[in-house]
Design a protein around this motif. Sequence first.
Motif, short mmCIF file in Angstrom:
data_model
loop_
_atom_site.label_atom_id
_atom_site.label_comp_id
_atom_site.label_asym_id
_atom_site.label_seq_id
_atom_site.Cartn_x
_atom_site.Cartn_y
_atom_site.Cartn_z
N VAL A 95 34.21 40.70 40.87
CA VAL A 95 34.76 40.68 39.52
C VAL A 95 34.17 41.80 38.68
N ALA A 96 32.86 42.03 38.80
CA ALA A 96 32.21 43.08 38.03
C ALA A 96 32.80 44.45 38.34
N ARG A 97 33.02 44.73 39.64
CA ARG A 97 33.60 46.03 40.00
C ARG A 97 35.07 46.12 39.61
N MET A 98 35.78 45.00 39.70
CA MET A 98 37.21 45.02 39.42
C MET A 98 37.49 45.27 37.93
N ILE A 99 36.71 44.65 37.06
CA ILE A 99 36.94 44.80 35.62
C ILE A 99 35.97 45.80 34.99
N LYS A 100 35.24 46.53 35.87
CA LYS A 100 34.29 47.55 35.40
C LYS A 100 33.29 46.96 34.41
N GLY A 101 32.73 45.81 34.80
CA GLY A 101 31.75 45.14 33.96
C GLY A 101 30.36 45.13 34.56
N THR A 102 30.08 46.12 35.46
CA THR A 102 28.78 46.18 36.09
C THR A 102 27.71 46.64 35.09
N THR A 103 26.60 45.91 35.04
CA THR A 103 25.49 46.27 34.16
C THR A 103 24.19 46.15 34.92
N LYS A 104 23.15 46.84 34.44
CA LYS A 104 21.82 46.74 35.07
C LYS A 104 21.27 45.33 34.94
N PHE A 105 21.52 44.71 33.78
CA PHE A 105 21.07 43.34 33.57
C PHE A 105 21.70 42.40 34.60
N GLY A 106 23.01 42.55 34.81
CA GLY A 106 23.71 41.71 35.78
C GLY A 106 23.20 41.92 37.19
#
Length: 261
Positions: A63-74
């Motif tokens: 999901v993070a890669r699909m919606i471009k929501g990748t963060t260092k915290f995550g």
Amino acid sequence: MKAPLHRRLPPFVPIRVLAPTVLTVLALCSGVSSIRFAFQERWEAAVIAILLASLFDLLDGRVARMIKGTTKFGAELDSLSDVICFGVAPAIILYFWTLHEVPRFGWAVTLMYCVCCALRLARFNIMDQSAAEDGTVHSHFMGMPAPAAAGLALVPFALTFHTESDYFRQPEVCAVYLAVLALMMVSRVPTLSTKHVRINRHLVLPLLVGAVILAALLASSFWATYVGLAMIYAGLLPVVAIVAMRQRQDEPPEQPAGPLE
């Protein structure tokens, strides 16, 4: 002079950034709940809780890669969650299920598995960061991934649930089995990675049909199907290792650097 941290942070957080983190938290809650179920000797619930954690862990990265929501915290939270869900939880429920019958050796193997899982995830984070900086793409993992090791660690439970026999609950066998999985996590053996797998268009329909058949098998005989999937994965381990070794042999040797002018 820099402004205080609370003033530099944006007042709103996009939902696309929050969604993967919610999935990671759900995975963490499932992993911790499995330990609670183990205390209550609700073994099937404990195993299913870890399987749910695996599902949430699979989804959060996608999901993070699909919606471009990748963060260092995550990414950091995901690693911490993985240590608990796929390192501590499987080892603890195995210890309370059977390994406590050989207290010293059983607890030593339990600690070994937890530590190896943490080491494996620390190494993965370093390699993943280096690959991101260099722009390299790895076609396989180095060592067994923590979720896969946890899935294989649950096989004795599944066999016992399916056969209703205590034959697969022997503490000595389970201890050696868990030790092997621990060593596989910190090994340098290439293992299967599906991150960069691409499916041919002609195979989409057969795969969908296979997914329907798999769902039917899980619904009719869940534990037997689970064991079958685990055995397929285990059978692919030597195949992937051999293919990866041949690929390394076929790679051209690095050219030595020329003299400085």
